[in-house]
Enzyme design. Structure first.
Site, PDB file in Angstrom:
ATOM      1  CG  HIS A  62      36.885  37.458  35.533  1.00 58.21           C
ATOM      2  ND1 HIS A  62      37.395  37.387  33.459  1.00 58.21           N
ATOM      3  CD2 HIS A  62      35.956  38.096  35.856  1.00 58.21           C
ATOM      4  CE1 HIS A  62      35.946  38.490  33.890  1.00 58.21           C
ATOM      5  NE2 HIS A  62      35.721  38.723  34.827  1.00 58.21           N
ATOM      6  CG  HIS A  66      33.547  39.531  39.573  1.00 58.95           C
ATOM      7  ND1 HIS A  66      34.147  40.795  38.901  1.00 58.95           N
ATOM      8  CD2 HIS A  66      33.209  39.172  38.077  1.00 58.95           C
ATOM      9  CE1 HIS A  66      34.205  41.007  37.847  1.00 58.95           C
ATOM     10  NE2 HIS A  66      33.456  39.744  36.961  1.00 58.95           N
ATOM     11  CD  GLU A 106      37.628  41.484  35.948  1.00 61.60           C
ATOM     12  OE1 GLU A 106      36.980  41.620  36.584  1.00 61.60           O
ATOM     13  OE2 GLU A 106      36.732  41.696  34.390  1.00 61.60           O
ATOM     14  CB  CYS A 136      31.714  41.794  34.804  1.00 59.59           C
ATOM     15  SG  CYS A 136      33.243  41.510  34.013  1.00 59.59           S
ATOM     16  CG  HIS A 189      31.692  35.886  34.631  1.00 61.17           C
ATOM     17  ND1 HIS A 189      31.541  36.208  33.631  1.00 61.17           N
ATOM     18  CD2 HIS A 189      32.037  37.032  35.075  1.00 61.17           C
ATOM     19  CE1 HIS A 189      31.973  37.661  33.280  1.00 61.17           C
ATOM     20  NE2 HIS A 189      32.008  37.874  34.233  1.00 61.17           N
ATOM     21  CG  ASP A 234      42.972  30.086  43.558  1.00 67.68           C
ATOM     22  OD1 ASP A 234      42.816  30.305  42.612  1.00 67.68           O
ATOM     23  OD2 ASP A 234      43.721  29.044  43.477  1.00 67.68           O
ATOM     24  CG  HIS A 235      40.022  28.024  41.590  1.00 67.26           C
ATOM     25  ND1 HIS A 235      40.889  27.273  42.164  1.00 67.26           N
ATOM     26  CD2 HIS A 235      39.441  26.706  40.980  1.00 67.26           C
ATOM     27  CE1 HIS A 235      41.150  26.342  40.867  1.00 67.26           C
ATOM     28  NE2 HIS A 235      40.424  26.665  40.499  1.00 67.26           N
TER      29      HIS A 235
HETATM   30 NI    NI Z   1      33.699  39.150  35.165  1.00 69.21          NI
END
Ligand code: NI
Length: 135
Positions: free
Chosen positions: A41, A14, A124, A33, A39, A79-80
């Protein structure tokens, strides 16, 4: 009243960025972030359903069914993936843990076949989580 929890893990990227703030303000507010290209999580999602036990099955809800709902309505879309670019139901929403938890709630609240959705918890990092209960 009994509470049943299904846990799922997924990985996603995100970028937190408020277009009404300057680049400097965004960096100060969101830190890592705010990284320009996003990047990742490793998220942990916990979905809690509450209600009465069905005397025939001894279950509130069959966890196989709850697992399938979460995977089909949420996990397969995120996911991914990159929340800002790949996830249709997050379009135009700043993907904070808070906002993601609310979006996940809305995906499944009307899909629970027995009992009712009680909370969506999303973490997260291992030390923080957000919980949404629909109001
Ligand atoms: Ni982040």
């Amino acid at each position: 009243m009994i509470y049943v929890t299904r846990r799922e893990v997924f990985s996603a990227s995100h970028r937190l960025h408020n277009i009404n703030l300057t680049d400097e303000e965004n960096l100060l507010l969101y830190g890592k972030c705010n990284n320009k290209n996003g990047h990742g999580h490793n998220y942990i999602l916990e979905v809690v359903v509450c209600g009465e036990i069905n005397p025939k099955t001894g279950y509130l809800i069959d966890l196989k069914i709850l697992k399938t709902i979460i995977r089909e309505e949420i996990i397969k879309y995120v996911d991914h993936k990159h929340f800002n670019y790949d996830v249709e139901f997050m379009k135009g929403i700043n993907p904070t843990t808070e906002n993601i938890a609310i979006a996940f709630w809305n995906r499944i609240v009307n899909k629970i076949p027995s009992g009712k959705l009680y909370s969506v918890k999303l973490s997260e990092t291992e030390n923080n989580y957000v919980e949404y209960r629909g109001e």
